[in-house]
Motif scaffolding. Structure first.
Motif, mmCIF file in Angstrom:
data_model
loop_
_atom_site.group_PDB
_atom_site.id
_atom_site.type_symbol
_atom_site.label_atom_id
_atom_site.label_comp_id
_atom_site.label_asym_id
_atom_site.label_seq_id
_atom_site.Cartn_x
_atom_site.Cartn_y
_atom_site.Cartn_z
ATOM 1 N N ARG A 112 77.262 30.344 19.155
ATOM 2 C CA ARG A 112 76.429 29.409 18.399
ATOM 3 C C ARG A 112 75.820 30.096 17.184
ATOM 4 N NH1 ARG A 112 71.558 25.695 21.022
ATOM 5 N NH2 ARG A 112 71.024 24.543 19.105
ATOM 6 N N GLY A 113 75.890 29.435 16.053
ATOM 7 C CA GLY A 113 75.367 29.984 14.814
ATOM 8 C C GLY A 113 76.388 30.794 14.039
ATOM 9 N N LYS A 114 77.495 31.134 14.689
ATOM 10 C CA LYS A 114 78.563 31.893 14.032
ATOM 11 C C LYS A 114 79.805 31.034 13.834
ATOM 12 C CE LYS A 114 76.684 36.070 13.769
ATOM 13 N NZ LYS A 114 76.552 36.840 12.496
ATOM 14 N N SER A 117 77.749 25.083 15.633
ATOM 15 C CA SER A 117 76.314 24.812 15.633
ATOM 16 C C SER A 117 76.073 23.458 16.270
ATOM 17 C CB SER A 117 75.755 24.836 14.205
ATOM 18 O OG SER A 117 76.322 23.784 13.432
ATOM 19 N N TYR A 118 74.807 23.199 16.611
ATOM 20 C CA TYR A 118 74.399 21.895 17.120
ATOM 21 C C TYR A 118 73.394 21.283 16.157
ATOM 22 C CZ TYR A 118 76.444 22.954 21.704
ATOM 23 O OH TYR A 118 77.311 23.245 22.729
ATOM 24 N N SER A 119 73.439 19.974 16.034
ATOM 25 C CA SER A 119 72.465 19.253 15.229
ATOM 26 C C SER A 119 72.197 17.925 15.904
ATOM 27 C CB SER A 119 73.012 19.023 13.812
ATOM 28 O OG SER A 119 74.059 18.068 13.831
ATOM 29 N N PRO A 123 77.718 18.681 18.041
ATOM 30 C CA PRO A 123 78.266 19.991 17.671
ATOM 31 C C PRO A 123 79.086 19.918 16.392
ATOM 32 C CG PRO A 123 79.523 19.044 19.475
ATOM 33 C CD PRO A 123 78.358 18.139 19.257
ATOM 34 N N GLN A 124 79.089 21.023 15.663
ATOM 35 C CA GLN A 124 79.872 21.138 14.433
ATOM 36 C C GLN A 124 80.566 22.484 14.417
ATOM 37 O OE1 GLN A 124 77.613 20.878 10.814
ATOM 38 N NE2 GLN A 124 79.384 21.191 9.491
ATOM 39 N N LEU A 126 82.279 25.709 12.756
ATOM 40 C CA LEU A 126 81.994 26.472 11.533
ATOM 41 C C LEU A 126 83.132 27.398 11.132
ATOM 42 C CD1 LEU A 126 78.308 27.556 12.388
ATOM 43 C CD2 LEU A 126 79.059 25.516 11.133
#
Length: 207
Positions: A112-114, A117-119, A123-124, A126
């Protein structure tokens, strides 16, 4: 252009997936002799499985020298993956799914974050924009309509995992039924090699 080549079979020179993954890389190198290839053998140099102690050290908590080295290894694995334009993976089927060695590597790049990501919209991924080519080797037949097809937790998992982190360009080259007989293994590998030789080259990203 950068290519990351991974093998995860424990069978060494007897591995069908290694033979096919090498053929894929050879084809892409022929198409682009300047290709920058990084190789990682996940069986010869296995990535440790995740632990609570590692997660604490990765978050900045004090840890042993071994844990700090593990954090550095994870950083290198992530950097290799993010830098690659193309990823070639040798993925044998073990007990209907991927090897534990490959799963340990996946746990270091699905972060996560690399790579996702979640918003509030969910989830998206990257890590889009990469091409992933997976050399699959398995003893039985698992294609559509085959009696064993419902037991395939290998390809659906890999497609879902890479899709989750934003990679939709996932190709599979299969050597199937290699456990049936030496003749069937030879034919399956020849077919996979032929498919590898016909791969389209990896094109540079648009500016």
């Amino acid at each position: 252009m950068k290519l990351l080549h991974l093998d995860s079979s424990i069978l060494g020179d007897n591995s069908a997936s290694r033979e096919v993954s090498a053929a894929i890389v050879t084809r892409l190198r022929q198409a682009d002799p300047s290709l920058d290839v990084t190789y990682r053998d996940l069986a010869a140099d296995p990535v440790p499985h995740l632990s609570g102690a590692y997660l604490a050290a990765a978050a900045g908590a004090p840890g042993s020298e071994a844990l700090q080295q593990e954090v550095a290894t994870s950083t290198a694995i992530m950097d290799e993956f993010l830098a690659a334009d193309t990823v070639v993976i040798g993925a044998p089927m073990y007990n209907f799914t991927i090897s534990t060695q490959l799963k340990a590597w996946i746990d270091r790049i699905a972060v996560r974050g690399k790579t996702f990501s979640y918003s509030e919209n969910g989830p998206q991924g990257l890590a889009g924009g990469k091409r992933v080519i997976i050399a699959v080797a398995r003893g039985n037949l698992y294609g559509p309509g085959a009696p064993a097809a419902p037991l395939d937790f290998q390809e659906p998992y890999l497609r879902a995992l890479f899709g989750f982190i934003g990679i939709s360009d996932v190709e599979f080259i299969r050597a199937e039924g290699i456990g049936f007989s030496p003749e069937h293994r030879k034919a399956a590998l020849a077919s996979a090699q032929e498919t590898a030789a016909a791969l389209k080259p990896t094109l540079p990203k648009a500016a």
